[in-house]
Design an enzyme around this catalytic site. Structure first.
Site: not given
Ligand code: AMP
Ligand code: ZN
Length: 141
Positions: A104, A106
């Site tokens: 993903h 951000h």
């Molecule tokens: P990363 O730490 O770069 O892997 O980013 C993962 C992101 O996913 C974090 O910023 C979390 O806040 C977000 N996240 C985790 N679970 C969910 C969810 N169910 N819905 C939306 N965002 C999520």
């Protein structure tokens, strides 16, 4: 279109509609939704529909699709929220801050002094060291 999936992955569950999200858009290869732990208002995620953990694993064309979706969301953020800046951030591996091993990008609207800890102060490196690592990278391309 079929995608690799992982039954235990939170983003695969969102893609499959088994977990809720604040969806912004969806196309054949990607989905974008709001991050539920936003660093700033408008923090969103552009996500591959398929389960590929990291940048080195995902097919290049799907990565391009995710980048296109991230750009669409960033343009919407600029238009709707008028931030002072936007970061696109993509983490690979726990050491890089990745908490969800499903690729993903951000999309983070930024404001001066918002204290989001992404920025660093450039310090000049040793040119010999930089050149030596460049040589290693070039050999691996
Ligand atoms: P990363 O730490 O770069 O892997 O980013 C993962 C992101 O996913 C974090 O910023 C979390 O806040 C977000 N996240 C985790 N679970 C969910 C969810 N169910 N819905 C939306 N965002 C999520
Ligand atoms: Zn997944």
């Amino acid at each position: 279109m079929t995608h690799p999936t992982d039954a235990d992955c939170v983003f695969c569950k969102i893609v499959a509609g088994k977990l809720p999200c604040f969806k912004l858009l969806e196309d054949g290869a990607t989905i974008a939704f709001m991050d539920i732990n936003p660093v700033n208002p408008g923090h969103a995620l552009a996500v591959a529909k398929g389960h590929w953990p990291t940048v080195d694993a995902i097919p290049a064309d799907v990565l391009a699709d995710v980048a296109r979706t991230a750009q669409r969301v960033a343009k919407a953020a600029v238009k709707a929220l008028a931030p002072e800046g936007v970061n696109l951030v993509q983490a690979n591996g726990a050491a890089a801050g990745q908490s969800v091993p499903h690729l993903h990008i951000h999309v983070m609207p930024r404001r001066r002094g918002d204290n989001v800890s992404l920025n660093w102060t450039p310090v000049p490196g040793d040119m010999k060291d930089i050149e030596a690592v460049a040589d290693k990278l070039k050999a691996a391309l």
